[in-house]
Design a protein around this motif. Structure first.
Motif, mmCIF file in Angstrom:
data_model
loop_
_atom_site.group_PDB
_atom_site.id
_atom_site.type_symbol
_atom_site.label_atom_id
_atom_site.label_comp_id
_atom_site.label_asym_id
_atom_site.label_seq_id
_atom_site.Cartn_x
_atom_site.Cartn_y
_atom_site.Cartn_z
ATOM 1 N N ARG A 264 43.369 39.588 46.611
ATOM 2 C CA ARG A 264 44.594 39.794 45.838
ATOM 3 C C ARG A 264 44.444 39.211 44.427
ATOM 4 O O ARG A 264 44.881 39.815 43.441
ATOM 5 C CB ARG A 264 45.758 39.127 46.575
ATOM 6 N N LYS A 265 43.814 38.064 44.388
ATOM 7 C CA LYS A 265 43.603 37.406 43.092
ATOM 8 C C LYS A 265 42.697 38.271 42.215
ATOM 9 O O LYS A 265 42.972 38.474 41.031
ATOM 10 C CB LYS A 265 42.949 36.035 43.334
ATOM 11 N N ARG A 267 42.258 41.378 42.482
ATOM 12 C CA ARG A 267 42.955 42.637 42.173
ATOM 13 C C ARG A 267 44.088 42.413 41.164
ATOM 14 O O ARG A 267 44.872 43.320 40.895
ATOM 15 C CB ARG A 267 43.547 43.244 43.452
ATOM 16 N N ARG A 268 44.197 41.214 40.667
ATOM 17 C CA ARG A 268 45.220 40.821 39.693
ATOM 18 C C ARG A 268 46.628 41.173 40.197
ATOM 19 O O ARG A 268 47.463 41.721 39.463
ATOM 20 C CB ARG A 268 44.946 41.478 38.339
ATOM 21 N N GLY A 269 46.825 40.846 41.471
ATOM 22 C CA GLY A 269 48.171 40.943 42.046
ATOM 23 C C GLY A 269 48.621 42.338 42.421
ATOM 24 O O GLY A 269 49.771 42.524 42.829
ATOM 25 N N ARG A 270 47.747 43.334 42.277
ATOM 26 C CA ARG A 270 48.170 44.695 42.619
ATOM 27 C C ARG A 270 48.505 44.783 44.113
ATOM 28 O O ARG A 270 47.837 44.150 44.932
ATOM 29 C CB ARG A 270 47.092 45.710 42.244
ATOM 30 N N SER A 271 49.506 45.574 44.439
ATOM 31 C CA SER A 271 49.982 45.653 45.834
ATOM 32 C C SER A 271 48.892 46.162 46.772
ATOM 33 O O SER A 271 48.006 46.920 46.371
ATOM 34 C CB SER A 271 51.166 46.620 45.928
ATOM 35 N N ASP A 291 52.582 37.554 48.154
ATOM 36 C CA ASP A 291 53.335 38.459 47.294
ATOM 37 C C ASP A 291 52.554 39.771 47.089
ATOM 38 O O ASP A 291 51.359 39.742 46.802
ATOM 39 C CB ASP A 291 53.561 37.769 45.937
ATOM 40 N N GLY A 292 53.211 40.877 47.254
ATOM 41 C CA GLY A 292 52.569 42.179 47.010
ATOM 42 C C GLY A 292 51.755 42.696 48.178
ATOM 43 O O GLY A 292 51.122 43.747 48.069
ATOM 44 N N ARG B 180 55.470 48.916 36.808
ATOM 45 C CA ARG B 180 54.904 49.345 35.516
ATOM 46 C C ARG B 180 56.020 49.516 34.486
ATOM 47 O O ARG B 180 55.883 49.089 33.337
ATOM 48 C CB ARG B 180 54.168 50.675 35.684
ATOM 49 N N ARG B 235 51.427 37.499 33.292
ATOM 50 C CA ARG B 235 51.016 38.829 33.744
ATOM 51 C C ARG B 235 49.678 39.206 33.104
ATOM 52 O O ARG B 235 48.778 39.725 33.752
ATOM 53 C CB ARG B 235 52.103 39.829 33.342
ATOM 54 N N ARG B 236 49.579 38.924 31.819
ATOM 55 C CA ARG B 236 48.384 39.305 31.072
ATOM 56 C C ARG B 236 47.180 38.472 31.521
ATOM 57 O O ARG B 236 46.096 39.016 31.752
ATOM 58 C CB ARG B 236 48.670 39.076 29.582
ATOM 59 N N LEU B 237 47.392 37.173 31.662
ATOM 60 C CA LEU B 237 46.253 36.290 31.927
ATOM 61 C C LEU B 237 45.960 36.122 33.414
ATOM 62 O O LEU B 237 44.796 36.080 33.813
ATOM 63 C CB LEU B 237 46.492 34.910 31.291
ATOM 64 N N ALA B 238 47.007 35.982 34.224
ATOM 65 C CA ALA B 238 46.782 35.674 35.642
ATOM 66 C C ALA B 238 47.145 36.813 36.573
ATOM 67 O O ALA B 238 47.052 36.680 37.789
ATOM 68 C CB ALA B 238 47.577 34.423 36.011
ATOM 69 N N GLY B 239 47.552 37.932 36.015
ATOM 70 C CA GLY B 239 47.878 39.093 36.864
ATOM 71 C C GLY B 239 49.129 38.907 37.703
ATOM 72 O O GLY B 239 49.268 39.545 38.739
ATOM 73 N N ARG B 241 52.519 39.708 38.914
ATOM 74 C CA ARG B 241 53.286 40.964 38.864
ATOM 75 C C ARG B 241 54.205 41.063 40.063
ATOM 76 O O ARG B 241 54.330 40.116 40.831
ATOM 77 C CB ARG B 241 52.338 42.156 38.789
ATOM 78 N N GLY B 242 54.836 42.185 40.177
ATOM 79 C CA GLY B 242 55.661 42.452 41.348
ATOM 80 C C GLY B 242 56.964 41.688 41.340
ATOM 81 O O GLY B 242 57.696 41.673 40.359
ATOM 82 N N ARG B 244 57.837 38.541 41.170
ATOM 83 C CA ARG B 244 58.136 37.501 40.184
ATOM 84 C C ARG B 244 58.506 38.101 38.830
ATOM 85 O O ARG B 244 59.396 37.626 38.145
ATOM 86 C CB ARG B 244 56.934 36.549 40.060
#
Lengths: 464, 272
Positions: A264-265, A267-271, A291-292, B180, B235-239, B241-242, B244
């Motif tokens: 997940r890390k 994948r930069r948090g992508r679901s 999360d995700g 997005r 979001r930019r640096l640590a990804g 998303r969702g 939060r």
């Protein structure tokens, strides 16, 4: 009215049904053979993997029972060795209600499935191109399609998904939207997992296959057109996959929380969507806390399927009342249609009489008239016939479709008119072509009940 | 001119109301079959045209630039929100968001009528004030849509966690599309918010400690800016998303709206 003869998943097992299955290119041949029989005027064949039904309408003067018998004989010829008891025959109102229910997917194996309406439309189209559809089947099918659309838009009969793969695809879409360019990882093998993977793959997703036995993985990947991955690359594959389907026979968890968190890390948090179809489970339920990450196991998916089926079952009652309403409306039209042969005969009788007189005058005292004047007389003659018969036509149709005691019974009116105008004799003198029924204008046809003063350019008089 | 402004206002109200109803009906309809209706967005677009006509004619009538007062500012924000939504829906299936955007636009259009057309502040230059308000109203419009997307994300995510099929959530946009949309809107609105905060900071030298509302407004503005900046950076640096980001967007929009409320209920100018 119509007859329906055939068999379905309710009356025959698959080994019987498959013997009646007819390739699409042979359907026109069957339809031509059916309407070649003396009793049958119109026919179409609804043929799906769950049913083969011959829908037919009689020729004038023939009975629905004779049509049903002819249909049964045609279908039996397709599979002479099959048990004939699996064939059912419905006629009149019950046949109409059955056909409406079939089109609305109330008689389907999976209640509310949407394909059947398309298959019914296709059956109609084949019959239309073959030339075996006339006004009765045209009207019946139009009403059946209308009823099916009403059921679909007015009830939740098609709500929800009713199979594990379709539920999985539905939820994947709710997470990812478009599944094109998404990656699916299939961990292990199993019928349900493979079907689910195939459903997702058909939406445009890329498939990766991973397992403990390299030979099996390669074979599976080949059959799917997928990319095989070595078992020790599970962590790497997890990073790539948007959807993970697991179905191994491992006794414990195959996918733990730590590699999922790590993926997940990266994948930069992508679901990520995990579909765990294994029993015992393959994915540690704790991953759901991330999360995700969404995790559905076989129980979750089966419960959703059961809920959808329950909802559809509840909606069936409402759908049936729509079908009933549409069928009653159709019955009224069909009753009114009884008057059509009489109206046509009456119209013909009067027109012929007037025509004879007019032609005599045109050869005699009106011989000097030119073509424009003759055309004007033709128009006048048609208008006169329409004016004279407008009110009788309306009243005859009313009498045919009404159960009101104040309205004279249609049978009495019909008998009286036939007697007064000697219509039986006319029938005897000039036999109708076999497809008269098909050629008759429907009740809604303007030519059948033109208002006084209007004149179709139907009757052309000779100028001699 | 007066009649034209009034007619445009009422037509805008009618179109926004109709669009709200259409979006609601589309979301609530039982059938999952068939093509989704495009009438909601069309009627909303029509409402936006009337809305724009109203803003232009009314500001000409009052001889007041639309971005010079809160009255028109609020109305203009709604217009920006509708525009942002209609633009965004061309790139993703986000139509169900209209069920929130249309009523918000209606509320702002009508609500602006209850906010007086105040005189411009005497102690600040007019161009600077216009720049400040323009940045804020356009930013507010964009953040409103971002907050809507965030809210729907949280709703969709809750339904997915509950493992519930069917219902309204099945007709909401996908999580990815909402995520997005939220991120892009926050990213687009952030420079405007920054401009609003910077120009606002220039006014702050006129503030005194007695101006409680103005201080609260400034603090809220800075807090919002800091919150959104942190979120975009994470979001930019640590990804991150969702969920939060969705929470952040909703909280950010609430803060921005609070700034507007504090401004609307102030007793005097920024210096009061």
């Amino acid at each position: 009215m119509i007859s329906v003869v055939g068999l379905s998943h309710k009356s025959a097992p698959i080994d019987v049904r498959e013997r009646f299955a007819l390739p699409a290119d042979r359907v026109p041949e069957l339809l031509r053979s059916v309407v070649g029989r003396a009793a049958v005027g119109e026919a179409l064949l609804v043929s799906t993997c769950n049913r083969v039904e011959l829908v037919a309408a009689p020729r004038p003067g023939s009975t629905l029972e004779a049509v049903a018998e002819a249909s049964r004989a045609e279908l039996s010829a397709l599979a002479p060795s099959a048990p004939q008891s699996s064939l059912y025959a419905l006629t009149g109102g019950s046949a109409v209600r059955h056909l409406f229910g079939v089109a609305a997917s109330l008689d389907s194996l999976v209640l509310g499935e949407p394909q059947i309406l398309g298959q019914v439309k296709e059956a109609y189209e084949i019959a239309r191109k073959t030339g075996t559809v006339g006004s009765v089947l045209h009207r019946t099918l139009s009403r059946a399609i209308r009823a099916a659309k009403r059921v679909r838009s007015g009830t939740a009969i098609g709500a929800g998904q009713v199979s594990v793969p379709s539920v999985a695809v539905d939820f994947a879409r709710r997470i990812f939207g478009d599944l094109r360019d998404r990656s699916i990882l299939l961990v292990g093998s199993g019928d349900m997992a493979e079907t689910t993977a195939r459903s997702l793959q058909s939406s445009g997703a890329r498939l990766l296959v991973i397992g403990r036995t390299p030979e099996k993985v390669r074979a599976l990947a080949e059959s799917f057109g997928a990319e095989p991955r070595a078992w020790n690359d599970l962590a790497g594959a997890l990073e790539l996959a948007d959807i993970v389907i697991t179905s191994t026979s491992a006794p414990g968890f195959v996918i733990e929380t730590a590699p999922v968190a790590s993926a997940r890390k990266k994948r930069r948090g992508r679901s990520q969507f995990f579909i765990d179809l294994a029993v015992p489970r393959d994915v540690n339920p704790a991953v759901e806390g991330l999360d995700g990450i969404f995790l559905y196991n076989v129980d979750d998916l089966s419960r959703i399927v059961a809920e959808s089926l329950l909802t559809r079952g509840r909606e069936a009652a409402q759908a049936l009342s729509i079908i009933d309403e549409e069928a009653r409306s159709f019955d009224r039209w069909a009753d009114a249609e009884q008057a059509t042969p009489l109206v046509v005969a009456l119209r013909e009788r009067i027109r012929v009489a007037l025509r004879v007189e007019l032609e005599r005058s045109l050869r005699g005292r009106l011989r000097h008239l030119g073509q424009p004047e003759r055309d004007a007389l033709e128009t006048m003659l048609d208008a006169s016939v329409n004016r004279v018969l407008h009110e009788p036509t309306t009243r005859l149709r009313q009498a045919a479709s009404s159960s009101d005691l104040d309205v004279p019974p249609f049978t009495e009116l019909s008998a009286a008119l036939e007697h007064v105008f000697a219509l039986e004799e006319a029938d005897g003198d000039e036999p109708r072509p076999p497809d008269t029924q098909a050629a008759l204008p429907p009740a809604s046809d303007p030519a059948a009940s033109l208002p006084p003063g209007s004149a179709p350019a139907a009757l052309k008089l000779g100028s001699s | 001119m007066n009649a034209l402004a009034t007619i445009a206002f009422y037509l805008g109200v009618i179109a926004y109301s109709a669009a709200s109803t259409l979006f609601f009906l589309e979301l609530a309809r039982q059938s999952t079959q068939g093509v989704r209706s495009a009438w909601g967005p069309r009627v909303l677009g029509l409402g936006a045209i009337f809305h724009l006509l109203h803003v232009v004619t009314a500001s000409l009538l009052l001889n007041r630039c639309p971005v010079e007062s809160l009255h028109f500012g609020l109305s203009f924000s709604a217009l920006v929100a509708v525009g942002a939504f209609l633009l965004l829906r061309r790139h993703a299936n986000l139509d169900p968001m209209g069920v929130l955007v249309a009523p918000i636009a209606l509320t702002f259009l009508v609500g602006a009528q209850f906010v007086g057309v105040e005189e411009p502040e005497a102690f600040v230059s007019r161009p600077l004030l216009m720049l400040h308000i323009t940045a804020n109203v356009v930013g507010l419009g964009i953040f409103v849509v971002a907050g809507t997307a965030g809210l729907l994300y949280l709703l969709q995510e809750r339904r997915l966690r509950d493992k519930r099929a069917g219902g309204v959530a099945s007709r909401l946009p996908s999580l990815d599309a909402l995520d997005r949309a939220t991120y892009r809107l926050l990213l687009s609105g952030f420079p405007l918010l920054t401009l609003g905060v910077v120009t606002g900071a220039i006014f702050s030298r006129h503030l005194t400690t007695s101006g409680g509302a103005a201080i609260a407004r400034t603090l809220l503005g800075f807090t919002t800016w800091f919150l959104l900046a942190t979120m975009l950076l994470l979001r930019r640096l640590a990804g991150v998303r969702g969920r939060r980001v969705a929470y952040g967007a909703v909280v950010g929009v609430v803060c921005v709206l609070l700034v507007v409320v504090v401004y609307a209920v102030r007793t005097g100018g920024p210096g009061s």
